[in-house]
Design an enzyme around this catalytic site. Structure first.
Site, PDB file in Angstrom:
ATOM      1  N   ASN A 111     -17.002   1.666   2.966  1.00 20.69           N
ATOM      2  CA  ASN A 111     -17.059   0.443   3.770  1.00 20.69           C
ATOM      3  C   ASN A 111     -18.355   0.338   4.563  1.00 20.69           C
ATOM      4  OD1 ASN A 111     -14.733  -0.899   3.012  1.00 20.69           O
ATOM      5  ND2 ASN A 111     -13.450   0.245   4.436  1.00 20.69           N
ATOM      6  N   MET A 153       0.827  -1.209   0.000  1.00 20.14           N
ATOM      7  CA  MET A 153       0.000   0.000   0.000  1.00 20.14           C
ATOM      8  C   MET A 153       0.861   1.257   0.000  1.00 20.14           C
ATOM      9  SD  MET A 153      -2.878   1.583  -0.068  1.00 20.14           S
ATOM     10  CE  MET A 153      -4.266   0.519   0.318  1.00 20.14           C
ATOM     11  N   HIS A 197      -8.484   7.829   2.582  1.00 17.71           N
ATOM     12  CA  HIS A 197      -8.652   6.389   2.378  1.00 17.71           C
ATOM     13  C   HIS A 197      -8.465   6.025   0.904  1.00 17.71           C
ATOM     14  CE1 HIS A 197     -11.529   2.692   2.469  1.00 17.71           C
ATOM     15  NE2 HIS A 197     -10.261   2.323   2.547  1.00 17.71           N
TER      16      HIS A 197
END
Length: 729
Positions: free
Chosen positions: A500, A324, A450
């Protein structure tokens, strides 16, 4: 001045050569309904000029014509089919008149000539381009097909194969490729464009160039033998069926229309184009895809407005390397913002640098960059085990392990190493921003950022506003995300944020289906093939990671106990307890093995059925409609709640977050577009059939209000003005 309209003018240039110049108010030229009508009026004036020897089309903007005015599409598509057909006939009569002028014509094309802009220049005899040209017909990406003669002229100019590739895929090509396939006749520098255009026109006027011979093929049937036609169209239809599928009818309609029109001259071929275009324009798919385009413009415009007084960060940093961190560092460096990548051990740093190098090597292999560019980009990623250079950093994103104690400690330590005005952000996917901010001395300089995995592919970045985040902090992070080529959408803080939060009710619907005896393979098949998701829920869970989902599910249950707390052991629990974590360890709902390209390939694994038997009732069959309803209702309800609670600011932003963050099927347009298309009353009837399944299936009060008042979520669109008035606009 021979003619002056609002968006174009006509004047003499020199020695019998006239110029028609597109020059709309604002920064770009669009081929809207008024411009088409104005073009017709200009041609009417031109047709009366007895000393006319040639015509040059050009633009006074940085781009020739960026396309039709897509903001008009939704209202145009509401016009009855017969009226829309009449208007298309009128528009095509204008382009035919341009093509039929008794003198040579040339378009000097700079920047963009897309959609209607491309179709306009196809009606001229010659096209001269600048090196920055992008030209093509993207209509099929909007659920329609070329409607201004593009499907007729392009195949007759380029041949069937090249034209089909551009039209069916909605492609645009650069100047070099356009020259190679015959879409343009020459490429010259911008400063030489007009001079070069006049020189070509003079050659045509004197007879050195045979402009009539250049024009003639566009007026005749397509020159293809039966065998060539069979091969070209059979291959094209096969490719389209494979890539577009049944949910996107426009590409196949375009190919079949070109095939049917191949044996006719211009007029009959244009009639066939018209007959195919009009029904496509009235499809839900076209409305949804046009809606996505408009929503994308809205979201990007909102980001631009938010950052208009903000300087884009010049130096960034990432805390935590690995896949990431390496992906974020690559994206920042690739788009021109140097980045420091910090970790606490060499192994992670090496993994992060390897990830960035791998992504750059892919660009090299595809010919997008050369070795010099690769070296230049990689040199702007600085791996480090300490905080050297952090005093020069404008923005820092933390991407360490998803553990609140670790994140808080890392953020608090970093805050002491940066300038007071430096912005800190966390790439958390589940931890409340307020909890992380509690460890900081300057919580106003902190927010959530995010990213979605894989970073280089996923367009969305959720920017999460904490309770104390300042407007300037949000704007700086939005500016960085935009600079990285991402689509930033600002949301307010809550467990799971927006994406999410709405994803886990969908997974809960899946778990309930499996509990009640559904086969996960059938659920995946229905959600992929029928509803249109790129992955079914089981496959998606394997990709996300069963362990990650198990953790996030607990976080969501704690955040929303009334709806998301479950009182049974589900499939995710069963797989997690068996250490089947998905693709990451090769075992999830499926077993994974690497294919020849090193990518994980799923295979059946009988052991899964035994595991799932412990958490499900006897297997039974569910209809496709029942599976779709039970999967989608929990997600749609949660999306509506997020809008009602102000977590997401608008239906447009919600729909774009779903499309860009989760892969919500674009032909549905997003949750709110899908709701409006279904009608809230129909949706309410469907949802009430399943409300016995629990709180996730209870429709929010705001949606019930919409049903009572028959209100859509998107502002109603009125049909365009009668076609007769369009003609004289």
């Amino acid at each position: 001045m021979l003619y002056k309209g609002d968006t174009l003018y006509l004047d003499w240039l020199e020695d019998g050569i006239a110029e028609l110049v597109f020059d709309a108010p604002g920064s770009v030229n669009k081929l809207d309904t008024a411009t088409v009508a104005s073009l017709g009026q200009a041609l009417e004036v031109l047709e009366k000029q007895h000393d006319l020897k040639g015509l040059l089309l050009r633009s006074n903007k940085a781009a020739f014509i960026v396309g039709a005015d897509i903001t008009e599409f939704l209202s145009l598509f509401l016009v009855p089919e017969e009226q829309l057909s009449q208007w298309l006939h009128f528009a095509n009569s204008v382009f035919n008149r341009l093509e039929d002028l008794p003198v040579p014509t040339l378009a000097a094309v700079n920047g963009y000539a897309l959609g209607g802009g491309c179709e306009c220049v196809l009606a001229t005899d010659y096209r001269l381009a600048t090196p920055d040209l992008r030209i093509g017909l993207p209509e099929t990406k909007l659920g329609i097909m070329p409607g201004f003669g593009g499907s007729v002229r392009l195949p007759r100019m380029l041949g069937a194969d090249s034209a089909l590739e551009i039209i069916a895929a909605g492609k645009d090509v650069g100047a070099e490729h356009a020259l190679k396939i015959g879409l343009v006749d020459g490429v010259v520098k911008q400063e030489k464009l007009i001079e070069g255009a006049i020189a070509v026109l003079r050659q045509a006027i004197t007879g050195d160039l045979d402009w009539r011979a250049k024009r003639q093929p566009k007026l005749e049937p397509l020159k293809l033998s039966k065998i060539e036609a069979a091969m070209s169209f059979t291959i094209a239809k096969g490719m389209v069926a494979q890539t577009a599928g049944k949910h996107y009818p426009a590409p196949m309609t375009a190919v079949k229309t070109i095939e049917a029109a191949a044996r006719f001259g211009r007029e009959e071929a244009l009639n066939l184009e018209n007959k195919s275009f009009v029904p496509l324009a009235h499809t839900n798919e076209a409305r949804a895809l046009v809606g996505i385009f408009l929503n994308d413009q809205y979201v990007k415009g909102k980001a631009k407005k938010l950052t208009k007084d903000i300087e884009t960060p010049k130096q960034a940093a990432v805390l935590g390397a690995g896949i990431m961190g390496g992906g974020i560092a690559y994206q920042s460096a690739w788009k021109g913002v140097p980045v420091i990548m910090k970790d606490i051990n060499d192994k992670s740093l090496n993994l992060g640098m390897t990830e960035a190098a791998k992504l750059l090597n892919k660009q090299l292999e595809r010919g997008k960059i050369d070795g010099l560019k690769l070296a230049g980009v990689i040199s702007t990623i600085h791996p480090t085990l300490d905080y050297a250079g952090f005093d020069r950093v404008d923005v820092v994103v933390e991407a360490v392990v998803e553990n609140p104690k670790v994140k808080k400690a890392v953020l608090a330590e970093t805050e002491q190493k940066v300038r007071p005005e430096t912005v800190l952000a966390s790439n958390t996917s589940t931890i409340p921003i307020g909890e992380l901010a509690s460890a900081l001395e300057r919580p106003e300089n902190f927010c959530g950022m995010h990213f979605f995995n894989p970073v280089h592919r996923m367009p969305l970045v959720e920017i999460i506003r904490g309770e104390k985040s300042s407007d300037e902090t949000i704007a700086k992070v939005v500016a960085w995300a935009s600079k990285m080529g991402k689509t930033p959408i600002v949301v307010n803080n809550c467990p799971g944020f927006f994406v999410n939060r709405v994803l886990f009710p969908y997974f809960a619907g899946f778990s309930q289906l499996l509990r009640d005896g559904a086969d996960f393979r059938k659920v995946d098949k229905v959600m992929e093939k029928q509803f249109g998701w790129p992955m079914g829920p089981a496959y998606l869970l394997d990709v996300v990671g069963i362990d990650t989902a198990h953790h996030a599910q607990a976080v969501m249950a704690a955040g929303f106990p009334q709806r998301m707390q479950k009182e049974y052991r589900d499939a995710i629990d069963a797989l997690f307890d068996a250490s089947r974590f998905g693709q990451k360890n090769g075992l999830g709902f499926w077993r994974y093995k690497e294919d020849s390209k090193g990518k994980p390939k799923k295979e059946e694994d009988a052991a899964v059925d035994d595991l799932l038997a412990s958490v499900s009732q006897t297997k039974r069959d569910f209809s496709d409609d029942e599976i779709i309803a039970r999967m989608m209702i929990p997600m749609i309800n949660e999306v509506v709640r997020c809008l009602e609670e102000g977590i997401i600011a608008s239906p447009a932003e919600a729909d774009m977050a779903l499309v860009y963050g989760l892969g919500f099927p674009p032909f549905h347009g997003g949750a709110f577009r899908w709701l409006d298309t279904q009608g809230s009353a129909k949706y309410l009837d469907m949802a009430q059939q399943y409300q016995h399944l629990g709180p996730l299936y209870e429709v929010p009060e705001g949606l019930r209000d919409k049903t009572r008042h028959n209100e859509p979520y998107y502002p109603p669109v009125e049909p365009a003005r009668p076609v007769g008035s369009l003609k004289t606009a």
